[in-house]
Design an enzyme around this catalytic site. Structure first.
Site, PDB file in Angstrom:
ATOM      1  NE  ARG A   1       1.579  -1.260  -4.267  1.00  0.00           N
ATOM      2  CZ  ARG A   1       1.334  -1.768  -5.419  1.00  0.00           C
ATOM      3  NH1 ARG A   1       1.106  -1.000  -6.492  1.00  0.00           N
ATOM      4  NH2 ARG A   1       1.354  -2.939  -5.706  1.00  0.00           N
ATOM      5  N   GLY A   2       5.619  -1.645  -4.996  1.00  0.00           N
ATOM      6  CA  GLY A   2       5.663  -2.515  -6.115  1.00  0.00           C
ATOM      7  C   GLY A   2       7.316  -2.911  -6.087  1.00  0.00           C
ATOM      8  CB  ALA A   3       9.098  -5.999  -5.832  1.00  0.00           C
TER       9      ALA A   3
ATOM     10  NE  ARG B   1       6.794  -0.900   1.739  1.00  0.00           N
ATOM     11  CZ  ARG B   1       5.830  -1.597   1.152  1.00  0.00           C
ATOM     12  NH1 ARG B   1       5.627  -1.319  -0.092  1.00  0.00           N
ATOM     13  NH2 ARG B   1       5.091  -2.595   1.702  1.00  0.00           N
TER      14      ARG B   1
ATOM     15  CG  ASP C   1       7.089  -7.274  -1.938  1.00  0.00           C
ATOM     16  OD1 ASP C   1       7.234  -6.062  -2.409  1.00  0.00           O
ATOM     17  OD2 ASP C   1       5.684  -7.746  -2.439  1.00  0.00           O
TER      18      ASP C   1
ATOM     19  CG  ASN D   1       3.243 -11.167  -3.230  1.00  0.00           C
ATOM     20  OD1 ASN D   1       4.216 -10.295  -3.756  1.00  0.00           O
ATOM     21  ND2 ASN D   1       2.246 -11.413  -3.364  1.00  0.00           N
ATOM     22  CE  LYS D   2      -0.760  -5.610   1.586  1.00  0.00           C
ATOM     23  NZ  LYS D   2      -0.176  -4.548   2.452  1.00  0.00           N
TER      24      LYS D   2
ATOM     25  CD  GLN E   1      -1.660  -2.454  -1.225  1.00  0.00           C
ATOM     26  OE1 GLN E   1      -2.384  -3.095  -0.589  1.00  0.00           O
ATOM     27  NE2 GLN E   1      -0.630  -2.462  -0.772  1.00  0.00           N
TER      28      GLN E   1
END
Length: 382
Positions: free
Chosen positions: A64-66, A98, A253, A263-264, A212
């Protein structure tokens, strides 16, 4: 194909266990991932032998993570090509795994384009697969270099906005080496402040519903020797009110042409709090996260995740009586519906600055973003 796990020693630092790597054992090439769903309980590697396994790893947030999603997407295309699968089919599945994170589609397109170009020039399937792999490796290197430059730019901006050091930084979600080919985005800035003696405290939002921050950012901060404190997301307001936050640093993201930042989920409330309390709200992201083809925040497709992530507490490793490892413990009545967006969108007017490897955008305007993207030798992420 079935995935397998390989355990690693507990005495290694995160940077010694890369979040992603390509390997070529005798039985064929594989993509090896540090399974982030198992952290911080244990460091386990997940071995993907085809693109479908990688798609599942992306959807489950094992990777995960852009920035890292972009790298993974490129390697996934290379894996499909090297193993003789339909590259276009694999690319479509990977890019759609995603939808909010633009880097994933960017990485997929980059490797797919290299594969197509090699075939167009008369190369055979092996040469085309090699071209896709070379493109993925180049993207991986570029992201590592971008991470270092963002850390430098971000630290310089903090020193400009907050002279004297002693920074108390609030961060959300996870933006360290677990999401990058290097040391990350927003976390890399905080880490640079720590290494130069400028970081007084890293405030770590737990980041609901998947934690996270608690599971991953706290893990990285602890292993880097940083002074950090974990807090529930809804405690951030009291922290601002007490004057304990000097700056907010988050990743992204997707950043749209007008400077809106996805973003999250939970990032937007922090921006509102920061504005009210006159605290800088800084986004740190590579140019590949800027999507000039998406006009504004309203045009972003926000991923909606399963309600059980809210109505249950996951037991990732050690079974609890009445549950299985990987299952969930109900915390809401059976049948409860849950609203569970993975991201929210912060409008540009609430963002103090966007830090990229090509420079700092402040104030955040469409024109300034376009100019920074034009400076990038890789072009825009559109």
């Amino acid at each position: 194909m079935a995935d397998q796990y390989a355990h690693r020693g507990d005495d290694k630092r995160p940077t010694e266990i890369p979040a992603i790597r390509w390997e070529e054992p005798p039985e064929g090439p594989v993509l090896v991932l540090l399974d982030q769903t198992r952290l911080p309980v244990e460091e386990v590697e997940l071995v993907c032998t085809d693109a479908s396994a990688l798609v599942e790893a992306i959807r489950s947030l094992a990777v995960r993570g852009a920035p890292l999603l972009g790298i993974a997407g490129a390697y996934g295309v290379a894996l499909a090509a090297a193993r003789g699968f339909d590259v276009d089919e694999a690319a479509a599945a990977l890019a759609g795994a995603r939808p909010t994170a633009v880097n994933l589609a960017v990485g997929v397109r980059r490797a797919q384009s290299a594969h197509e170009a090699a075939l167009a020039k008369g190369g055979d399937v092996r040469q085309a697969a090699a071209a896709a792999l070379a493109a993925a490796r180049q993207l991986h290197r570029e992201d590592a270099e971008a991470s270092g430059r963002m850390a430098e730019q971000g630290l310089a901006l903090l020193d400009e906005l907050l002279p004297g050091g002693g920074h108390r930084i609030l961060t959300h979600c996870n933006t360290g080496s677990l999401v990058s080919g290097g040391e990350g985005t927003a976390f890399a800035v905080a880490l640079a402040a720590h290494r130069t003696g400028r970081l007084r405290r890293l405030w770590v939002d737990e980041t609901r519903p998947l934690l996270q921050g608690a599971r991953l950012t706290a893990y990285e901060a602890a292993r880097s020797g940083m002074a950090y404190t974990l807090l529930t997301d809804n405690a951030a307001g009291s922290l601002f009110a007490a004057g304990e936050v000097d700056a907010v640093l988050i990743g992204a993201d997707r950043i749209t042409a007008d400077g809106s930042v996805a973003n999250k989920v939970g990032s937007y409330p922090l921006a509102v709090l920061a504005r009210y309390h006159h605290v800088p709200f800084i986004v740190v992201a590579p140019v590949t996260t800027v999507d000039l083809d998406t006009a504004d925040g309203a045009s972003i497709e926000v991923e909606q995740r399963s309600g059980h992530e809210v109505t249950e507490v996951t037991a990732p490793q050690v079974p609890v009586v009445g549950t299985e490892a990987g299952g969930g413990i109900p915390v809401a009545p059976l049948g409860t519906q849950a609203y569970n967006p993975a991201f929210d969108v912060t409008p540009a007017e609430l963002v103090t600055a966007i830090v990229t490897e090509e420079g700092v955008v402040s104030p955040v305007t469409a024109e300034a973003l376009a100019e920074v993207c034009a400076q990038s030798h890789g072009g825009t992420a559109g």
